[in-house]
Each structure stands twice: as C-alpha cells, then as structure tokens.
Design an enzyme around this catalytic site. Structure first.
Site, PDB file in Angstrom:
ATOM      1  N   GLY A 153       0.834  -1.204   0.000  1.00 51.84           N
ATOM      2  CA  GLY A 153       0.000   0.000   0.000  1.00 51.84           C
ATOM      3  C   GLY A 153       0.859   1.241   0.000  1.00 51.84           C
ATOM      4  O   GLY A 153       1.985   1.222  -0.494  1.00 51.84           O
TER       5      GLY A 153
ATOM      6  N   GLU B  75       1.943   6.411   3.855  1.00 52.46           N
ATOM      7  CA  GLU B  75       1.299   6.938   5.068  1.00 52.46           C
ATOM      8  C   GLU B  75       0.823   5.788   5.952  1.00 52.46           C
ATOM      9  O   GLU B  75       1.042   5.772   7.158  1.00 52.46           O
ATOM     10  CB  GLU B  75       0.095   7.828   4.702  1.00 52.46           C
TER      11      GLU B  75
ATOM     12  N   GLU C 268       5.674  -3.233   1.051  1.00 57.27           N
ATOM     13  CA  GLU C 268       5.764  -3.067  -0.409  1.00 57.27           C
ATOM     14  C   GLU C 268       5.011  -1.797  -0.773  1.00 57.27           C
ATOM     15  O   GLU C 268       3.776  -1.781  -0.778  1.00 57.27           O
ATOM     16  CB  GLU C 268       5.141  -4.279  -1.129  1.00 57.27           C
TER      17      GLU C 268
ATOM     18  N   CYS D  32       2.526   0.137  -8.939  1.00 61.43           N
ATOM     19  CA  CYS D  32       3.636   0.652  -8.125  1.00 61.43           C
ATOM     20  C   CYS D  32       4.953   0.696  -8.885  1.00 61.43           C
ATOM     21  O   CYS D  32       5.758   1.593  -8.679  1.00 61.43           O
ATOM     22  CB  CYS D  32       3.781  -0.222  -6.896  1.00 61.43           C
TER      23      CYS D  32
HETATM   24  P1  NAD Z   1      -3.469   2.433   1.497  1.00 60.34           P
HETATM   25  O1  NAD Z   1      -2.110   2.459   2.107  1.00 60.34           O
HETATM   26  O2  NAD Z   1      -4.383   3.567   1.744  1.00 60.34           O
HETATM   27  O3  NAD Z   1      -4.246   1.110   1.910  1.00 60.34           O
HETATM   28  C1  NAD Z   1      -3.703  -0.156   1.729  1.00 60.34           C
HETATM   29  C2  NAD Z   1      -4.360  -1.105   2.699  1.00 60.34           C
HETATM   30  O4  NAD Z   1      -4.041  -0.718   4.022  1.00 60.34           O
HETATM   31  C3  NAD Z   1      -5.878  -1.154   2.602  1.00 60.34           C
HETATM   32  O5  NAD Z   1      -6.299  -2.499   2.742  1.00 60.34           O
HETATM   33  C4  NAD Z   1      -6.304  -0.318   3.806  1.00 60.34           C
HETATM   34  O6  NAD Z   1      -7.590  -0.645   4.285  1.00 60.34           O
HETATM   35  C5  NAD Z   1      -5.234  -0.681   4.808  1.00 60.34           C
HETATM   36  N1  NAD Z   1      -5.037   0.297   5.888  1.00 60.34           N
HETATM   37  C6  NAD Z   1      -5.268   1.634   5.859  1.00 60.34           C
HETATM   38  N2  NAD Z   1      -4.938   2.182   7.041  1.00 60.34           N
HETATM   39  C7  NAD Z   1      -4.483   1.188   7.838  1.00 60.34           C
HETATM   40  C8  NAD Z   1      -3.952   1.138   9.158  1.00 60.34           C
HETATM   41  N3  NAD Z   1      -3.836   2.233   9.923  1.00 60.34           N
HETATM   42  N4  NAD Z   1      -3.530  -0.056   9.635  1.00 60.34           N
HETATM   43  C9  NAD Z   1      -3.600  -1.161   8.873  1.00 60.34           C
HETATM   44  N5  NAD Z   1      -4.105  -1.182   7.627  1.00 60.34           N
HETATM   45  C10 NAD Z   1      -4.536  -0.015   7.101  1.00 60.34           C
HETATM   46  O7  NAD Z   1      -3.318   2.165  -0.042  1.00 60.34           O
HETATM   47  P2  NAD Z   1      -3.174   3.173  -1.202  1.00 60.34           P
HETATM   48  O8  NAD Z   1      -2.189   4.233  -0.792  1.00 60.34           O
HETATM   49  O9  NAD Z   1      -4.444   3.560  -1.775  1.00 60.34           O
HETATM   50  O10 NAD Z   1      -2.458   2.145  -2.209  1.00 60.34           O
HETATM   51  C11 NAD Z   1      -1.770   2.580  -3.273  1.00 60.34           C
HETATM   52  C12 NAD Z   1      -0.286   2.475  -2.940  1.00 60.34           C
HETATM   53  O11 NAD Z   1       0.084   1.098  -2.932  1.00 60.34           O
HETATM   54  C13 NAD Z   1       0.560   3.134  -3.983  1.00 60.34           C
HETATM   55  O12 NAD Z   1       1.556   3.904  -3.347  1.00 60.34           O
HETATM   56  C14 NAD Z   1       1.194   1.969  -4.706  1.00 60.34           C
HETATM   57  O13 NAD Z   1       2.416   2.275  -5.297  1.00 60.34           O
HETATM   58  C15 NAD Z   1       1.309   0.958  -3.606  1.00 60.34           C
HETATM   59  N6  NAD Z   1       1.458  -0.403  -4.151  1.00 60.34           N
HETATM   60  C16 NAD Z   1       2.646  -1.060  -3.952  1.00 60.34           C
HETATM   61  C17 NAD Z   1       2.850  -2.322  -4.487  1.00 60.34           C
HETATM   62  C18 NAD Z   1       4.143  -3.061  -4.281  1.00 60.34           C
HETATM   63  O14 NAD Z   1       4.147  -4.280  -4.372  1.00 60.34           O
HETATM   64  N7  NAD Z   1       5.243  -2.404  -4.009  1.00 60.34           N
HETATM   65  C19 NAD Z   1       1.820  -2.929  -5.209  1.00 60.34           C
HETATM   66  C20 NAD Z   1       0.629  -2.238  -5.382  1.00 60.34           C
HETATM   67  C21 NAD Z   1       0.460  -0.969  -4.848  1.00 60.34           C
END
Ligand code: NAD
Length: 491
Positions: free
Chosen positions: A235, A238, A257, A292
C-alpha cells in the site's frame, strides 16, 4: 460476445473465517463503487476488530497442525490451488474487472501470472533447509540452523491488483508453514472471495487462510493483534508508517511493499519501435497508471529526445479508454473521485512548474452509463524538471513524465534523485553499459530491454520510500521463516 452480453453480476462477499462464511461483520457495510460508472453496485460486509480477533484465533489454531503438515503435502495442496486458479482464469478476469475496472484484457493475464506464483512457492515447500554452522573437530560443538515458520502472518493489501497481491503473499507464507489472516481492501473484494473458495476446494485445511475485507480499522486491529507474529503490507507510505509504529510497540517485524517513481532510461542505441510502446503502455494505459512499479519517469538521451516525445505522444493519443469489459479497450478509469481530484491537481501544478503538457491532462466524459466514471485522458508531459513535484512524487494515475539527459552519469544521477527505489528500467543495446548502470541504480530491481514485470523468480521489493522486504525468489520465502540456531556440545 458484445459488451452488453458480459455477465456483470456482482458476487456476494463474505468474511471467510475458518470454515465459516459470515454475511455481516462489526465493521458495518461498504457500498462498493464501480469506478467506470461512479455508482454503488454491491453492499460488502466489513470485518471489525471482533472478526479479526476470531480469524486470528482460527489461524493460530490451524497453525498447530499446518506447521507440522509434511512439506510434500503442503506442496501438493498449493499445486492443486495453482491448477484451480488456472481453471478459473476467466472468472478471475471478470472479477478483476468488477473489483476495480481493470480492462478485462489486462485482467485476463493475471490468473496465469498468479498461478505461477503459487506453483513456484509450492515447489519451495519441500526444499527448505538449514545450514551446518559448526563441526565438532574445530569447536567441540555440532551447530546447525532450523528455519521455522513464524505462526500467524497478517496480510494487508491494497486495491490495484487484488489477485496478484494475494498470490505474491499467501503461497510463500503457507509453503513455509505459516497460516494467514488477509485483509484485502474493501474497494476490491470480489477476487478474494473466489480465491477463498479455491483454497477450500484445493483441500487446504480450514483456518489456514482467512480472508476478511475491511476498512483501515480492521487492518489496524490485525497489525495490533498479539497472536500475529509478522505483518506483510502492500500500500502507501502513510499507512506503512502507521503500521510500523504499531509493530514497534510489539517488536513485530513487517514487510512493506510501497510505491515508486521508477526511471525508464532510454539510450540512443535502443530500438524505439519497441521502447516507445512499452514506455507508454505500462505507465498510462495498463491499470490507468495505477501500478507501483510502472516506469513513470522516461529519461531520454537528448539526441533522440524530440523523436521519442513525438512517438510517445502519438501512441498515448491512440490508447482506447472506455468500458473495461470491452475487449478493444486498453485503459479504464482510475479508482475513485478522490484519485481524479488528486491526479488533476498534480497535472495543474506540473503545468505551473513549467512542464510541457504534450497530450491529455483532462477528465474524459464518456456516454451513457459511463458518464459518471472516473476516466482521465492518457497524459504525457515533456521537459519535466527532475526535481519538480511531478518527477518526485508518485501520481498513481495515467501520467508520464519525459526528462532529457546527455550522459550516462547524468541519467544515473536523475534516476537516483528521488526518495523511492522500487524498479528501474534501462533500454540500450550496449550490455556493458547496462551492467554498469544496474550496479549504480538505487532500486530494488533493474529491468533491462523489456524484461517482464512480476517474474516470480526475481525478488521484488524496494529501497527507501518504496519500503523493504522481498516477494519472489528465495528471499520471498525467507521472509516467512525465522532461523533458530542449535548447538550441541560433543566434547
Ligand atoms: P493504502 O495504504 O491507503 O491502503 C492499503 C491497505 O491498508 C488497505 O487495505 C487499507 O484498508 C489498509 N489500511 C489503511 N490504514 C491502515 C492502518 N492504519 N492499519 C492497517 N491497515 C490499514 O493504499 P493506497 O495508498 O491507496 O495504495 C496505493 C499504494 O500502494 C501506492 O503507493 C502503490 O504504489 C502501492 N502499491 C505497492 C505495491 C508493491 O508491491 N510495491 C503494489 C501495489 C500498490
């Protein structure tokens, strides 16, 4: 089949805990939005802390026998799961499109890639071994190591690749003998439901894999649960920071990741007929730029700069944006209104910063049901200042930045000048230069001359703001093993 004949029925979603399928949870209900219409299309039950607790306890219970299951049996069950994913490839493509409006043509490839990840880690299940660390002749001690599973792994994933994200995390954890509780994003619940069905069909015992869509609160409850021994997260930074803080309280390890701002370095000796379509299709068409590891900064040697800008612009202008179920469509909408606002804001500021908008830059309003969809024109900026916001910040939308350079040294300096370090791409026929640069780039992976993304043999995972830890290859399974050292005095 015409797009009108496609089955767009949204499947029911449950909280999958052990053998149970709960139709409601203490996290309430989420109105799933179809990004191609902007309309709510299904009510999704959400896990709250109570169901997370129940799932972690089920996984903890299942760990007692799964960790003692013969590795060859774990391999057999995972191989069966891989076959079932292949058998359900068409339905996974449909679900991928229902989840987040990934074009069906792009979603169609995901099952095959995902089953390969499962198969690869199935193969590792019975090939894990420790090391001999001391022989009695030298030290009077016989020493060796035991690689052992952690226990319950908490898995939190985001919305852009729901199936592949499951496949990149669950099989390695299971092959190593762990059990898992997975919290997918509530925005993409349909693929996870089918994955849970197939886990069951494969004969993997109840409680080994638990999948519960939930809001951030459910993710936080999973991270904080004392029976969860390790967290693996995909994700944004933040959320990653919050997870690390919560892990720190319990001294819990985590794999992170995160995002990227990957450079695609194009030298004058590269084959532009291959390089230009690849350099456009990934960052602005496939997943509407919401990937990503996509090459979002195209660094182009000055001698071919104008030619590349012209070719890239023409390709971007020919991308078909529209109904993700239409087989002719190459790019769908972005995930939600907040993403539209964020991306358009970045585009506006990039223009103010002096970048040259060569195509796109606006919202697309399509006809009929799609009028409320979150569509954006594929967007290309040339002459981007490498230190501007656009070059330094992940957009996560269909926006490509093109930056000129003169020398190899300058290209490396620009490529390394962000806080991210997920992927880097090099396009050149000079292999000595390619190897030199692969060493110099600060990036978790370097893909040269079109090497494919997501190859399972290759450890994937970033440096810096892109996070840490690996998925893929041997390091990917080692993330789910902790090493115990044993010493036996023989003297
Ligand atoms: P996000 O970080 O907002 O959310 C990701 C997940 O975390 C969701 O399931 C969400 O419900 C959960 N979450 C949110 N707050 C939380 C907390 N306090 N504690 C635990 N879980 C929590 O996701 P986003 O920013 O919308 O995702 C996009 C990002 O993901 C982009 O930066 C992208 O580059 C990255 N990404 C990375 C990869 C990789 O493999 N490196 C793959 C896909 C996406």
């Amino acid at each position: 089949m015409t797009t009108n004949e496609v089955d767009r029925t949204r499947p029911d979603v449950h909280l999958r805990i052990g053998a149970e399928r709960l139709t409601s949870g203490s996290g309430g209900v989420y109105g799933h939005v179809d990004p191609s219409t902007g309309k709510v299309d299904k009510e999704i039950p959400l896990a709250g802390a109570a169901e997370i607790d129940q799932a972690v306890k089920a996984a903890h219970e299942a760990f007692q026998s799964w960790s003692r299951t013969a590795p060859s049996e774990r391999r057999r069950l995972l191989m069966r799961l891989a076959d079932l994913i292949d058998e359900n490839a068409t339905e996974f493509a449909r679900r991928g499109t229902l989840d987040n409006a990934t074009p069906m043509t792009a979603a169609a490839g995901m099952a095959g890639t995902s089953s390969e990840w499962v198969r690869y880690y199935a193969g590792w299940a019975d090939k894990l071994s420790g090391d001999m660390t001391a022989m009695s002749t030298d030290t009077g001690e016989l020493g060796y190591t035991l690689p052992q599973p952690y226990g319950v792994i908490g898995i939190i994933i985001t919305w852009n690749g729901p199936l592949i994200s499951l496949a990149m995390k669950i099989p390695a954890a299971l092959a190593a003998g762990n059990t898992v509780v997975v919290k997918p994003s509530e925005m993409t619940p349909f693929s996870g439901e089918l994955f849970a069905d197939l886990v069951e069909q494969a004969g993997i015992p109840a409680g080994v894999v638990n999948i519960l869509p939930g809001a951030p609160e459910a993710g936080a409850a999973l991270v904080e649960h004392p029976l969860v021994q390790k967290v693996t997260f995909t994700g944004g930074p933040e959320t990653a920071r919050k997870i690390l803080h919560a892990c720190a309280d319990q001294m819990k390890p985590a794999v992170l990741e995160l995002g990227g701002k990957s450079a695609n370095i194009v030298f004058e000796d590269s084959d532009l007929d291959v390089v230009c379509p690849h350099g456009v299709f990934l960052p602005v068409a496939l997943l509407s730029g919401q990937g990503c590891a996509f090459p979002t900064r195209m660094l182009v040697q000055r001698s071919i700069y104008d030619e590349v800008v012209a070719q890239v612009t023409a390709i971007a202008e020919n991308i078909t944006v529209g109904d993700p179920f239409d087989p002719a469509v190459q790019s769908g909408p972005v995930i939600n209104q907040a993403a539209v606002d964020r991306i358009l804001g970045m585009i506006e500021r990039a223009e103010a910063d002096g970048a040259r908008l060569v195509t796109g830059g606006v919202r697309l309003t399509l006809d009929g049901d799609l009028a409320g969809g979150y569509f954006l024109e594929p967007t290309v900026f040339a002459d981007v200042d490498p230190y501007s916001e656009l070059a330094q910040t992940e957009v996560f939308g269909p926006v490509l930045s093109i930056i000129p350079f003169d020398t190899e040294e300058e290209a490396i300096a620009i490529a390394n000048a962000t806080r991210y370090g997920l992927s880097a791409y090099i396009q050149t026929k000079d292999l000595r230069r390619a190897h030199r640069m692969a060493e110099a780039l600060v990036s978790g992976e370097v893909l040269i001359n079109g090497a494919a993304n997501l190859a399972v043999h290759r450890p994937f995972g970033g440096f810096g703001l892109s996070g840490f830890g690996k998925e893929g290859g041997r390091p990917g399974i080692e993330e789910f093993l902790r090493v115990k050292a044993v010493g036996i005095a023989l003297a």
